[in-house]
Design a protein around this motif. Structure first.
Motif, PDB file in Angstrom:
ATOM      1  N   GLN A 110      51.483  27.816  39.434  1.00 45.38           N
ATOM      2  CA  GLN A 110      49.888  28.876  39.159  1.00 45.38           C
ATOM      3  C   GLN A 110      50.519  29.875  38.710  1.00 45.38           C
ATOM      4  O   GLN A 110      51.814  30.397  39.548  1.00 45.38           O
ATOM      5  N   VAL A 134      49.140  33.164  38.436  1.00 47.51           N
ATOM      6  CA  VAL A 134      47.278  33.870  38.531  1.00 47.51           C
ATOM      7  C   VAL A 134      47.566  35.283  38.304  1.00 47.51           C
ATOM      8  O   VAL A 134      48.619  36.573  38.119  1.00 47.51           O
ATOM      9  N   ASP A 151      44.701  30.579  37.538  1.00 51.38           N
ATOM     10  CA  ASP A 151      44.039  31.559  39.092  1.00 51.38           C
ATOM     11  C   ASP A 151      43.410  32.718  37.983  1.00 51.38           C
ATOM     12  O   ASP A 151      44.687  34.114  37.854  1.00 51.38           O
ATOM     13  N   THR A 165      40.709  28.595  37.480  1.00 53.60           N
ATOM     14  CA  THR A 165      39.609  28.794  39.180  1.00 53.60           C
ATOM     15  C   THR A 165      40.322  30.515  39.163  1.00 53.60           C
ATOM     16  O   THR A 165      40.560  31.083  37.751  1.00 53.60           O
ATOM     17  N   HIS A 201      40.104  33.465  42.165  1.00 52.48           N
ATOM     18  CA  HIS A 201      40.861  32.976  43.632  1.00 52.48           C
ATOM     19  C   HIS A 201      39.609  34.397  44.624  1.00 52.48           C
ATOM     20  O   HIS A 201      39.533  34.368  45.494  1.00 52.48           O
TER      21      HIS A 201
END
Length: 162
Positions: free
Chosen positions: A96, A98, A124, A142, A144
């Protein structure tokens, strides 16, 4: 492991050394302080966060990374830099990537001039408003964050395939 620096941290991102200039393995790591991380070459800056349980948080800005960024490995890389200047393609090739609160991928505002490729991995965007010139890959995008974020694709008339 925490590395604190109050001066620039230079990494060699020449064309022959693009697979893993920075490696985080064996747990949680953080790079923090008052400095920034810079690249001295024209190749991609490679950051590998090795295992799925490994994480690396970079609180410093990534400055002058002209060849782009490769995120490799199964772990999580969190970028908290509010003034990152990553030019060139950003590739998330495992684990990931982020974006922390207020973090940028590069460019002059919330929009990056870079294309992004997310292949078998996760991007993310958190609660950020981010934009990219092109988006390619087969990974997951996505947010979070409870309030969500916005990703705008096609900045500077870019295209992509998903």
């Amino acid at each position: 492991v925490t590395l604190t620096t109050n001066a620039p941290l230079g990494l060699n991102n020449d064309l022959a050394n693009s697979a893993g200039n920075l490696l985080a393995t064996g747990g949680n790591s953080r790079i923090t302080g008052e400095g920034f991380i810079s690249g001295s070459g024209t190749g991609k800056l490679g950051i590998r966060v090795d295992g799925a349980m490994d994480s690396l948080v970079i609180d410093l800005d990534l400055k002058g990374i002209t060849g782009g960024l490769n995120k490799n490995g199964d772990g999580t890389l969190t970028l908290n830099g509010l003034d990152n200047t990553i030019l060139g393609e950003i590739q998330v090739l495992g684990g990931q990537l982020v974006l922390g609160p207020g973090a940028r991928l590069g460019g002059d505002d919330a929009f990056a001039f870079n294309p992004i490729r997310v292949h078998g991995a996760v991007l993310d965007i958190g609660s950020n408003q981010a934009g990219v010139s092109a988006l390619n890959g087969d990974g997951l995008i996505t947010s979070h964050a409870e309030q969500g974020g916005t990703l705008t694709v096609g900045h500077l008339n870019g295209t992509g395939t998903w």
